[in-house]
Structure formats: C-alpha cells, structure tokens
Motif scaffolding. Sequence first.
Motif, PDB file in Angstrom:
ATOM      1  N   ALA A 152      59.559 -24.150  -9.449  1.00 46.64           N
ATOM      2  CA  ALA A 152      60.643 -23.255  -9.022  1.00 46.64           C
ATOM      3  C   ALA A 152      61.614 -24.070  -8.166  1.00 46.64           C
ATOM      4  O   ALA A 152      61.193 -24.951  -7.410  1.00 46.64           O
ATOM      5  CB  ALA A 152      60.069 -22.096  -8.226  1.00 46.64           C
TER       6      ALA A 152
ATOM      7  N   ASP B 154      57.774 -17.512  -3.783  1.00 47.80           N
ATOM      8  CA  ASP B 154      57.043 -16.352  -4.277  1.00 47.80           C
ATOM      9  C   ASP B 154      55.656 -16.295  -3.636  1.00 47.80           C
ATOM     10  O   ASP B 154      55.361 -17.052  -2.716  1.00 47.80           O
ATOM     11  CB  ASP B 154      56.971 -16.370  -5.812  1.00 47.80           C
ATOM     12  N   ASP B 155      54.809 -15.419  -4.128  1.00 49.31           N
ATOM     13  CA  ASP B 155      53.489 -15.206  -3.509  1.00 49.31           C
ATOM     14  C   ASP B 155      52.608 -16.450  -3.521  1.00 49.31           C
ATOM     15  O   ASP B 155      51.757 -16.610  -2.649  1.00 49.31           O
ATOM     16  CB  ASP B 155      52.749 -14.068  -4.227  1.00 49.31           C
ATOM     17  N   GLN B 156      52.777 -17.307  -4.514  1.00 49.20           N
ATOM     18  CA  GLN B 156      51.934 -18.489  -4.653  1.00 49.20           C
ATOM     19  C   GLN B 156      52.530 -19.737  -4.028  1.00 49.20           C
ATOM     20  O   GLN B 156      51.856 -20.762  -3.912  1.00 49.20           O
ATOM     21  CB  GLN B 156      51.664 -18.754  -6.145  1.00 49.20           C
ATOM     22  N   SER B 157      53.786 -19.695  -3.643  1.00 48.67           N
ATOM     23  CA  SER B 157      54.503 -20.889  -3.189  1.00 48.67           C
ATOM     24  C   SER B 157      53.833 -21.596  -2.020  1.00 48.67           C
ATOM     25  O   SER B 157      53.663 -22.813  -2.036  1.00 48.67           O
ATOM     26  CB  SER B 157      55.941 -20.552  -2.793  1.00 48.67           C
TER      27      SER B 157
END
Length: 132
Positions: A72, A111-114
């Motif tokens: 990303a 995001d949630d995993q970043s």
Amino acid sequence: MKRRTARERALQALFQIDVSNTDSASAIEHVLEGESGDDYLTRLVLGVVEQKDEIDQLIKGNLEKWSIDRLATVDRNLIRIAVFELKFNENEVPANVILDEAIEIAKIYGDDQSSRFINGVLSKVKEQLGNK
C-alpha cells in the motif's frame, strides 16, 4: 514542529510524490499548509527521495512474499521514512523510537494490518543494520 508531526507530514508529502509525481519542494509546501518550514520534515522528504534506491533495496531484502510495488502506498512510504531514519540518521533518534513512531503513524493512516506488517519489516531492517 514536533517530530511526530514532521513524520506525518513527510508521509503525506511522499505519498503525493509517489502517486502524482509531484516535485519534493511542491509536496513539502503543500503539506505545510502555509506554516513555516520545518528542517526535520524537509530532511526526511529530501532524504527519502535522494536515497530511495538504496532504501528500497533494503526494504525488498526484508519483504517476505511481497514486492515493494504491491505494498500500500501509505505503508511503503512509512517504511521508507523509518528506513531512512534508521540508516542515515544514525544515533540521532534511537531505533526503537523510530519503529514505535512508524507503528503509531501506521495505526492512524494505514489499514488494520499495517502496523503489524510495518513492525515486522522494520524489525528485520533494524536487525540487518545492527541498530540497537
């Protein structure tokens, strides 16, 4: 300007440069929104732009099952900033502070995993560079 703010604005400027091929000076001016310049912000943005090839090689060597192009845009540029600080701003900021800042900024802009992903990549880079 606090260093956290400088890092966040550097992320925004590098995002602009990455996405729209804006030149560094214009991107910095845009994120400052009329405020006076900041040396740390400028050093981060120009440093990442100037050392991008070397930074990206370090990142590529520490990615598992990913290519740098698949990351990303926010994650890629946040990792670039942190790698720049780890490699080229040696001893100015402790490595653990650099990682913590990148993880906290990832929680805001990624995001949630970043944050977990960035922590994993930066931990490997830190170890490779021998930073403590």
